[in-house]
Design a protein around this motif. Structure first.
Motif, PDB file in Angstrom:
ATOM      1  N   UNK A  98      55.928  28.684  37.843  1.00 27.32           N
ATOM      2  CA  UNK A  98      54.711  29.385  37.412  1.00 27.32           C
ATOM      3  C   UNK A  98      54.177  30.218  38.564  1.00 27.32           C
ATOM      4  N   UNK A  99      53.908  31.502  38.312  1.00 31.05           N
ATOM      5  CA  UNK A  99      53.375  32.390  39.356  1.00 31.05           C
ATOM      6  C   UNK A  99      52.043  32.967  38.877  1.00 31.05           C
ATOM      7  N   UNK A 100      51.024  32.805  39.705  1.00 29.91           N
ATOM      8  CA  UNK A 100      49.693  33.348  39.410  1.00 29.91           C
ATOM      9  C   UNK A 100      49.388  34.435  40.425  1.00 29.91           C
ATOM     10  N   UNK A 101      48.837  35.541  39.947  1.00 28.18           N
ATOM     11  CA  UNK A 101      48.516  36.644  40.859  1.00 28.18           C
ATOM     12  C   UNK A 101      47.019  36.913  40.765  1.00 28.18           C
ATOM     13  N   UNK A 102      46.344  36.873  41.907  1.00 29.75           N
ATOM     14  CA  UNK A 102      44.899  37.101  41.910  1.00 29.75           C
ATOM     15  C   UNK A 102      44.460  37.595  43.284  1.00 29.75           C
ATOM     16  N   UNK A 103      43.851  38.768  43.312  1.00 29.11           N
ATOM     17  CA  UNK A 103      43.352  39.300  44.581  1.00 29.11           C
ATOM     18  C   UNK A 103      42.395  38.289  45.203  1.00 29.11           C
ATOM     19  N   UNK A 104      41.387  37.873  44.424  1.00 31.29           N
ATOM     20  CA  UNK A 104      40.330  36.990  44.936  1.00 31.29           C
ATOM     21  C   UNK A 104      40.769  35.529  45.021  1.00 31.29           C
ATOM     22  N   UNK A 105      41.693  35.139  44.170  1.00 29.84           N
ATOM     23  CA  UNK A 105      42.066  33.727  44.077  1.00 29.84           C
ATOM     24  C   UNK A 105      41.002  32.860  43.438  1.00 29.84           C
ATOM     25  N   UNK A 106      39.969  33.508  42.868  1.00 37.72           N
ATOM     26  CA  UNK A 106      38.848  32.751  42.290  1.00 37.72           C
ATOM     27  C   UNK A 106      38.570  33.101  40.827  1.00 37.72           C
ATOM     28  N   UNK A 107      39.339  33.984  40.248  1.00 39.90           N
ATOM     29  CA  UNK A 107      39.076  34.404  38.866  1.00 39.90           C
ATOM     30  C   UNK A 107      39.121  33.179  37.937  1.00 39.90           C
ATOM     31  N   UNK A 128      48.080  36.013  46.498  1.00 38.83           N
ATOM     32  CA  UNK A 128      46.648  36.278  46.615  1.00 38.83           C
ATOM     33  C   UNK A 128      46.286  36.986  47.922  1.00 38.83           C
ATOM     34  N   UNK A 129      45.105  37.580  47.904  1.00 39.60           N
ATOM     35  CA  UNK A 129      44.586  38.218  49.119  1.00 39.60           C
ATOM     36  C   UNK A 129      43.643  37.280  49.854  1.00 39.60           C
ATOM     37  N   UNK A 130      43.480  36.063  49.345  1.00 42.63           N
ATOM     38  CA  UNK A 130      42.533  35.143  49.940  1.00 42.63           C
ATOM     39  C   UNK A 130      43.166  33.767  50.146  1.00 42.63           C
ATOM     40  N   UNK A 131      43.638  33.552  51.373  1.00 43.06           N
ATOM     41  CA  UNK A 131      44.382  32.334  51.688  1.00 43.06           C
ATOM     42  C   UNK A 131      43.543  31.069  51.539  1.00 43.06           C
ATOM     43  N   UNK A 132      42.190  31.252  51.578  1.00 42.00           N
ATOM     44  CA  UNK A 132      41.303  30.083  51.511  1.00 42.00           C
ATOM     45  C   UNK A 132      40.811  29.819  50.095  1.00 42.00           C
ATOM     46  N   UNK A 133      41.296  30.580  49.119  1.00 45.22           N
ATOM     47  CA  UNK A 133      40.723  30.524  47.768  1.00 45.22           C
ATOM     48  C   UNK A 133      41.100  29.241  47.022  1.00 45.22           C
ATOM     49  N   UNK A 134      40.386  28.988  45.933  1.00 49.95           N
ATOM     50  CA  UNK A 134      40.677  27.809  45.097  1.00 49.95           C
ATOM     51  C   UNK A 134      42.124  27.841  44.613  1.00 49.95           C
TER      52      UNK A 134
END
Ligand code: F6R
Length: 364
Positions: A98-107, A128-134
């Protein structure tokens, strides 16, 4: 902070050669012969299929990657928007990545979709562009896109960085699965390395696109057409134009035109056709002729030979560098962004903060 640009969006469009270079230095091995992934990477031989989920522009990155992963690496890929995927109770077969793509990682919807596959898919990867995201935290592997902070609400450099990482994954998958010969892998990798230079060349089209955009700003409806891996770029072009210029726009697969949308075409309708001179080009030309026969104003975005082969009835042309099929979607994202940007500026809308939109959609 806008480095001489009028808007963050313009600055972020201009940064693409640099940030894509950063992404390439991270993912291409120093000898240039392979792809490096962080931690344990991904063993693509352990999966029979891939499920990709995202929202908005990130979804169009997944949709483009479906073409790459299926054509280059021969892995079946299912793509869906997160708001549908999370509720449709999709069965997840064994040996699914499973691959998820999200700039924010928080959508919110994408995060919920990720939680849905947790314990069902064999591996969860977030791009993601946010290594610390959820989403990064809840994944087995988080792959950075290295786009830097994106301020403009309309995503630009994050999109092309997502595409760059996804194409690198497709090449790596093909190589691991023995689908590509070593010299074919090399050809793909050198095409990837040429990307920043080509993107610079596409940025030189700014003035030409600005001139065409003055005319587009008068339109009430615009159609975007593309085929194959360029079809998702047509969808992205339409989304970008809607978002920031508030002009109604629709993206269609070129071959779908005659199944309905051609009824919209009249002498006031600009039709933007993204069509590099590839093996499907002749089919796209005949779709274009159907439109022109009804008075539609075609703006053809192609390379020199494509433009020469398309005939004289085309209303406007945007001449792109000639590129390999695999990297064409990344390069054609540039005119998609520039058309939206310059049309919005011509209309005087708030480019960086379009009405009703938020940079990160953390509620459902
Ligand atoms: C369009 C745009 C949105 C986002 C979408 C997903 O320009 O920016 O469509 O792509 O809201 O956001 P992320 O990637 O943060 O999950």
């Amino acid at each position: 902070e806008k480095a001489g640009h009028k808007h963050f969006m313009s600055k972020e469009i201009a940064e693409q050669p640099t940030v894509i270079s950063d992404a390439l230095s991270y993912y291409l091995s120093s000898d240039g012969a392979g792809i490096n992934l962080p931690e344990d990477g991904i063993d693509f031989t352990a999966f029979d299929r891939i499920v990709m989920v995202a929202c908005g522009t990130a979804f169009f990155a997944c949709f483009t990657a479906k073409y790459w992963l299926e054509q280059i690496a021969r892995i079946p890929v299912e793509v869906d928007v997160a708001s549908e995927f999370r509720y449709r109770e999709a069965p997840i077969a064994p040996r699914t990545l499973a691959i998820f793509v999200s700039q924010s990682g928080e959508t919110a919807d994408t995060l919920a979709a990720l939680r849905y596959v947790a314990g069902k898919a064999d591996k969860i990867v977030t791009i993601t562009n946010s290594a610390e995201s959820s989403m990064a935290r809840e994944s087995d592997l988080s792959l950075p896109i290295l786009a830097g902070v994106e301020v403009g609400v309309a995503s630009t450099k994050a999109f092309t960085c997502q595409l760059t990482v996804l194409l690198a994954l497709a090449i790596e998958a093909a190589s691991q699965r023995g689908v590509l010969a070593r010299d074919e892998v090399k050809t793909h990798l050198s095409a990837l390395r040429a990307l920043p230079g080509l993107i610079n060349a596409a940025l030189d089209l700014r003035d030409d696109i600005d001139a065409i955009s003055q005319e587009l700003a008068e339109a009430t409806d615009v159609l975007f057409l593309g085929r194959g891996a360029i079809y998702p770029i047509a969808l992205e072009g339409a989304l970008k134009l809607k978002e920031i210029s508030y002009i109604h726009a629709e993206g269609y697969a070129s071959g779908e035109l005659k199944h309905g949308p051609i009824a919209l075409v009249d002498t006031h309708t600009p039709i933007i056709v993204f069509a590099p001179r590839d093996k499907l080009f002749d089919k796209t030309v005949s779709n274009m002729q159907e439109v022109m026969a009804r008075g539609g104003k075609v703006i053809l975005v192609s390379d020199k030979t494509g433009i020469a082969d398309a005939g004289d009835d085309v209303w406007r042309t945007i001449e792109m560098p000639r590129v390999s099929d695999a990297i064409a979607p990344i390069l054609y994202a540039l005119p998609a962004q520039l058309i939206a940007y310059h049309t919005a500026v011509a209309k005087g809308t708030d480019v960086d903060q379009p009405r009703n939109l938020a940079k990160s959609v953390t509620v459902e």
